[in-house]
Design an enzyme around this catalytic site. Structure first.
Site, PDB file in Angstrom:
ATOM      1  N   ALA A   1     -65.002   7.836   9.832  1.00  0.00           N
ATOM      2  CA  ALA A   1     -65.926   8.877  10.316  1.00  0.00           C
ATOM      3  C   ALA A   1     -67.201   8.685   9.496  1.00  0.00           C
ATOM      4  O   ALA A   1     -67.432   9.360   8.511  1.00  0.00           O
ATOM      5  CB  ALA A   1     -65.322  10.259  10.116  1.00  0.00           C
ATOM      6  N   ALA A   2     -68.010   7.712   9.920  1.00  0.00           N
ATOM      7  CA  ALA A   2     -68.978   7.110   8.997  1.00  0.00           C
ATOM      8  C   ALA A   2     -70.408   7.625   9.119  1.00  0.00           C
ATOM      9  O   ALA A   2     -71.218   7.381   8.227  1.00  0.00           O
ATOM     10  CB  ALA A   2     -68.974   5.591   9.183  1.00  0.00           C
ATOM     11  N   ALA A   3     -70.735   8.294  10.227  1.00  0.00           N
ATOM     12  CA  ALA A   3     -72.149   8.673  10.434  1.00  0.00           C
ATOM     13  C   ALA A   3     -72.539   9.890   9.600  1.00  0.00           C
ATOM     14  O   ALA A   3     -71.704  10.772   9.405  1.00  0.00           O
ATOM     15  CB  ALA A   3     -72.379   8.973  11.915  1.00  0.00           C
ATOM     16  N   PRO A   4     -73.776   9.927   9.095  1.00  0.00           N
ATOM     17  CA  PRO A   4     -74.882   8.989   9.326  1.00  0.00           C
ATOM     18  C   PRO A   4     -74.884   7.782   8.395  1.00  0.00           C
ATOM     19  O   PRO A   4     -75.815   6.976   8.442  1.00  0.00           O
ATOM     20  CB  PRO A   4     -76.116   9.857   9.063  1.00  0.00           C
ATOM     21  CG  PRO A   4     -75.650  10.839   8.022  1.00  0.00           C
ATOM     22  CD  PRO A   4     -74.212  11.116   8.327  1.00  0.00           C
ATOM     23  N   GLY A   5     -73.880   7.637   7.525  1.00  0.00           N
ATOM     24  CA  GLY A   5     -73.797   6.379   6.785  1.00  0.00           C
ATOM     25  C   GLY A   5     -73.907   6.491   5.278  1.00  0.00           C
ATOM     26  O   GLY A   5     -74.026   5.479   4.598  1.00  0.00           O
TER      27      GLY A   5
ATOM     28  N   ARG B   1     -74.842   9.882  16.596  1.00  0.00           N
ATOM     29  CA  ARG B   1     -74.726   9.786  15.133  1.00  0.00           C
ATOM     30  C   ARG B   1     -74.422   8.337  14.717  1.00  0.00           C
ATOM     31  O   ARG B   1     -74.903   7.845  13.704  1.00  0.00           O
ATOM     32  CB  ARG B   1     -73.640  10.747  14.620  1.00  0.00           C
ATOM     33  CG  ARG B   1     -74.093  12.208  14.660  1.00  0.00           C
ATOM     34  CD  ARG B   1     -72.976  13.152  14.247  1.00  0.00           C
ATOM     35  NE  ARG B   1     -72.560  12.996  12.863  1.00  0.00           N
ATOM     36  CZ  ARG B   1     -73.116  13.591  11.815  1.00  0.00           C
ATOM     37  NH1 ARG B   1     -74.142  14.400  11.997  1.00  0.00           N
ATOM     38  NH2 ARG B   1     -72.647  13.402  10.603  1.00  0.00           N
TER      39      ARG B   1
ATOM     40  N   LYS C   1     -71.666   7.107   3.049  1.00  0.00           N
ATOM     41  CA  LYS C   1     -70.613   6.377   2.328  1.00  0.00           C
ATOM     42  C   LYS C   1     -70.546   4.918   2.768  1.00  0.00           C
ATOM     43  O   LYS C   1     -70.302   4.035   1.951  1.00  0.00           O
ATOM     44  CB  LYS C   1     -69.288   7.097   2.479  1.00  0.00           C
ATOM     45  CG  LYS C   1     -69.444   8.419   1.727  1.00  0.00           C
ATOM     46  CD  LYS C   1     -68.493   9.450   1.907  1.00  0.00           C
ATOM     47  CE  LYS C   1     -68.942  10.709   1.211  1.00  0.00           C
ATOM     48  NZ  LYS C   1     -69.376  11.791   2.090  1.00  0.00           N
TER      49      LYS C   1
ATOM     50  N   ASP D   1     -63.629  10.077   5.631  1.00  0.00           N
ATOM     51  CA  ASP D   1     -64.477  11.184   5.150  1.00  0.00           C
ATOM     52  C   ASP D   1     -64.499  12.157   6.327  1.00  0.00           C
ATOM     53  O   ASP D   1     -65.362  12.098   7.189  1.00  0.00           O
ATOM     54  CB  ASP D   1     -65.872  10.630   4.821  1.00  0.00           C
ATOM     55  CG  ASP D   1     -66.784  11.681   4.208  1.00  0.00           C
ATOM     56  OD1 ASP D   1     -66.294  12.502   3.416  1.00  0.00           O
ATOM     57  OD2 ASP D   1     -67.983  11.680   4.534  1.00  0.00           O
TER      58      ASP D   1
ATOM     59  N   CYS E   1     -66.082  17.686   2.587  1.00  0.00           N
ATOM     60  CA  CYS E   1     -67.073  18.457   1.816  1.00  0.00           C
ATOM     61  C   CYS E   1     -66.731  19.937   1.960  1.00  0.00           C
ATOM     62  O   CYS E   1     -67.607  20.757   2.172  1.00  0.00           O
ATOM     63  CB  CYS E   1     -68.493  18.134   2.250  1.00  0.00           C
ATOM     64  SG  CYS E   1     -68.810  18.462   3.969  1.00  0.00           S
TER      65      CYS E   1
HETATM   66  N1  SAM Z   1     -69.083   9.790   6.067  1.00  0.00           N
HETATM   67  C1  SAM Z   1     -70.341  10.312   6.543  1.00  0.00           C
HETATM   68  C2  SAM Z   1     -71.422  10.057   5.510  1.00  0.00           C
HETATM   69  O1  SAM Z   1     -71.107   9.905   4.333  1.00  0.00           O
HETATM   70  O2  SAM Z   1     -72.593   9.987   5.888  1.00  0.00           O
HETATM   71  C3  SAM Z   1     -70.250  11.789   6.892  1.00  0.00           C
HETATM   72  C4  SAM Z   1     -69.164  12.055   7.881  1.00  0.00           C
HETATM   73  S1  SAM Z   1     -69.145  13.696   8.472  1.00  0.00           S
HETATM   74  C5  SAM Z   1     -68.389  14.542   7.186  1.00  0.00           C
HETATM   75  C6  SAM Z   1     -67.866  13.617   9.647  1.00  0.00           C
HETATM   76  C7  SAM Z   1     -68.138  12.720  10.841  1.00  0.00           C
HETATM   77  O3  SAM Z   1     -66.938  12.682  11.627  1.00  0.00           O
HETATM   78  C8  SAM Z   1     -69.222  13.176  11.806  1.00  0.00           C
HETATM   79  O4  SAM Z   1     -70.234  12.194  11.855  1.00  0.00           O
HETATM   80  C9  SAM Z   1     -68.523  13.287  13.165  1.00  0.00           C
HETATM   81  O5  SAM Z   1     -69.311  12.796  14.235  1.00  0.00           O
HETATM   82  C10 SAM Z   1     -67.302  12.411  12.952  1.00  0.00           C
HETATM   83  N2  SAM Z   1     -66.114  12.720  13.774  1.00  0.00           N
HETATM   84  C11 SAM Z   1     -65.673  13.907  14.255  1.00  0.00           C
HETATM   85  N3  SAM Z   1     -64.511  13.728  14.910  1.00  0.00           N
HETATM   86  C12 SAM Z   1     -64.189  12.422  14.826  1.00  0.00           C
HETATM   87  C13 SAM Z   1     -63.128  11.614  15.309  1.00  0.00           C
HETATM   88  N4  SAM Z   1     -62.141  12.144  16.012  1.00  0.00           N
HETATM   89  N5  SAM Z   1     -63.139  10.283  15.035  1.00  0.00           N
HETATM   90  C14 SAM Z   1     -64.148   9.739  14.313  1.00  0.00           C
HETATM   91  N6  SAM Z   1     -65.197  10.447  13.849  1.00  0.00           N
HETATM   92  C15 SAM Z   1     -65.216  11.762  14.089  1.00  0.00           C
END
Ligand code: SAM
Length: 436
Positions: A105-109, A134, A111, A173, A226
C-alpha cells in the site's frame, strides 16, 4: 486541548494510553512535526543540512520548519518531505542492497522512496497501491528520486498475485483510521469513528492474508499504521500469528523513545507524547526458514533504432542488458518483466521517452534517473537561471544544438533542447512554479 478531537477517541486513550491522553489535554494545538529525508542515491551538499536537527531514529532524516516543496533540490529528487515518525518504518526493515521488496500500500511513496534509496541495481522494488490516482503520484515520486529498478502497479492486489515473484521483504503500511494524522490533516478527525477502526481492521486482516504467501522462507513482513488503536496494531498481529504458525515476531531493538510497553512487546508505538513525531505503529514478522531467492535472469532485448540513434548522438548510457518495452509510442527499459496488463502496471521500469516519426523525445523520468551517463549542463542551485527554468521560461544559453539535462549539483531537474543558442524549456507544465 483541541476541541475537535473525537470524544470517543479521548475516552478510549484515557485508559489505553494515558500519557498520550495527558499530552493531548496539554498541547494538542501545536503545529505538526515535519521532516525531510535525504536520498542516498543523490547526495545533497553537506552545507544544506548543517543547520537541520537530525531525526534520532533515521540516519537520513532531519526536522524542518520551512516549506521546501519548491526548492530546486526537491525538484531534483535529492530529498523527500515526510512526517518524522513515518521514517521509523523502513529503518526497522533493515533493507539490504540486493533485496527484492514488495510495498503493498505504497502511495504516495514515502516508504517506497525510502526503500529505493537503500537498494542497489541488483535489488528490486515492486510498489503497489489500489488507488490509481494515488499510484500515479507514487510513480512520479519514484521517478523524481531517480529510481527505476522496480515497477508500479495498481488495482486489486489479488488479481496480481499470480504474476508476482516471491520477496525477501514485504511492507504493508496499511490503510488505517489515521489517529496519528489528527493534527496533520483535520479531516482525519471528522472521518474517525469506532466503526471506522473496526472496518480498517477487517481490510488490514485481508491484506495480510493476501500477501503472506508472497514472502520467501526466512523473509520479513513489516506491518505499520499511523494509528494508535490496539485492534489495528498489536491485536491484529497477534491474531495473524495465531492463524500462521510459520510466522514469528522478528527480533528488533527499538530506540528507547519507542513504546513497547503498551504493545506488550508486539512491535512498537511511536507516541507524540514520548517523541517529536505525530505517531506510528510498526512491527516486523519473520517467516520461519532460510531465504533463498531463485536466480532470475535479467531480460535482454535489442535497442529500438530510433533510441539507439539518440543514445549515439547524445552519449546516453543505459545499463547493460535489460528489456525494452514499447507501449504505443512510449519506450520503457525494464530489468525484469512480468505478465501484467498495461491497466495493472503503470510503469514497468524506466520510462525512457517517446518514439516519434521524426525522432526520439527523452522523458522527464530519464532526466532524473540515477547513475546514468546523460548529456548535461551544470548550474549552481542559486544561479538565477535555475528559477527561470523551474518557471518554464526559455532563455539564451551557450551550448551546441541538441538535448541536455539541466542539472544542479550533478542532479537533473529536466531537459532543455538547445536550438541556435536558445534553451527550449522541457520542464513539465504541471510542475512549473507559477509564483515566487
Ligand atoms: N505507504 C504510503 C507512504 O508511505 O507514502 C502510505 C500508505 S497509506 C497509509 C495507505 C494506502 O493504502 C493508501 O494509499 C490507499 O490508497 C491504499 N489502499 C487502501 N486499500 C488498499 C488495498 N486493498 N490494497 C492496496 N492498497 C490499498
Amino acid at each position: 486541548m483541541n476541541k475537535r478531537l473525537p470524544p470517543l477517541f479521548l475516552q478510549r486513550i484515557r485508559h489505553e494510553l494515558p500519557s498520550l491522553y495527558e499530552h493531548y489535554l496539554q498541547r494538542s494545538d501545536r503545529p505538526p512535526w515535519k521532516g525531510l529525508r535525504t536520498n542516498p542515491q543523490k547526495p545533497l551538499p553537506p552545507s544544506f543540512l548543517t543547520s537541520l536537527k537530525p531525526i534520532p531514529w533515521s540516519p537520513v532524516g532531519f526536522y524542518v520548519e520551512e516549506k521546501l516543496g519548491h526548492h530546486p533540490f526537491h525538484h531534483a529528487g535529492m530529498f523527500y518531505l515526510q512526517e518524522p515518525s513515518a521514517m521509523a518504518v523502513v529503518e526497522t526493515m533493515h533493507i539490504q542492497p540486493e533485496d527484492w521488496v514488495l510495498d503493498v500500500a505504497a502511495a504516495p511513496g514515502g516508504k517506497s522512496t525510502h526503500i529505493a534509496g537503500y537498494l542497489s541495481s541488483h535489488g528490486f522494488l515492486w510498489s503497489h497501491d489500489k488507488d490509481r490516482q494515488r499510484a500515479t503520484q507514487l510513480m512520479f515520486n519514484l521517478e523524481r528520486m531517480g529510481f527505476y529498478h522496480g515497477l508500479v502497479t495498481t488495482g486489486d492486489i489479488d488479481a496480481l498475485i499470480g504474476s508476482m515473484p516471491s520477496f525477501h521483504k514485504i511492507l504493508l503500511d496499511a490503510p488505517c483510521s489515521g489517529e496519528g494524522m489528527f493534527l496533520k490533516e483535520e479531516k482525519a478527525m471528522d472521518q474517525w469513528s469506532p466503526e471506522l477502526v473496526l472496518a480498517c481492521a477487517r481490510v488490514q486482516k485481508e491484506l495480510l492474508e493476501n500477501v503472506a504467501p508472497l514472502l520467501l522462507e526466512g523473509g520479513e513482513l513489516t506491518y505499520s499504521t499511523c494509528t494508535f488503536s490496539r485492534e489495528e496494531n498489536e491485536l491484529q498481529i497477534l491474531d495473524f500469528l495465531k492463524r500462521h504458525h510459520d510466522f514469528e515476531l522478528a527480533p528488533r531493538t527499538y530506540p528507547d523513545a519507542f513504546d513497547t510497553t503498551s504493545t506488550q512487546g508486539v512491535g512498537a508505538r511511536l507516541l507524540p507524547s514520548e517523541l517529536e513525531g505525530e505517531g506510528h505503529y510498526v512491527v516486523t514478522l519473520r517467516k520461519k526458514g532460510t531465504a533463498i531467492l531463485p536466480v532470475r535472469k535479467i531480460a535482454h532485448s535489442s535497442i529500438p533504432p530510433t533510441f539507439q540513434q539518440f543514445m549515439k548522438t547524445h552519449r546516453v548510457g543505459i545499463p547493460e542488458g535489460g528489456h525494452y518495452i514499447q507501449l504505443q509510442e512510449r519506450l520503457y527499459w525494464a530489468h525484469h518483466t512480468f505478465n501484467l496488463s498495461p491497466r495493472q502496471c503503470l510503469n514497468p521500469g524506466l520510462y525512457v521517452g517517446n518514439i516519434k516519426e521524426y525522432g526520439f523525445i527523452p522523458s522527464h523520468a530519464l532526466s532524473h534517473a540515477n547513475h546514468l551517463e546523460l548529456p548535461r549542463v551544470e548550474l549552481s542551485w542559486d544561479d538565477p537561471r535555475v528559477k527561470r527554468y523551474l518557471k518554464g521560461e526559455t532563455f539564451s544559453f551557450d551550448q551546441k544544438d541538441g538535448w541536455y539535462v539541466f542539472s544542479v549539483e550533478g542532479q537533473g531537474l529536466g531537459w532543455i533542447k538547445m536550438v541556435k543558442g536558445l534553451a527550449k524549456n522541457h520542464f513539465p507544465k504541471g510542475l512549473r512554479i507559477l509564483h515566487d
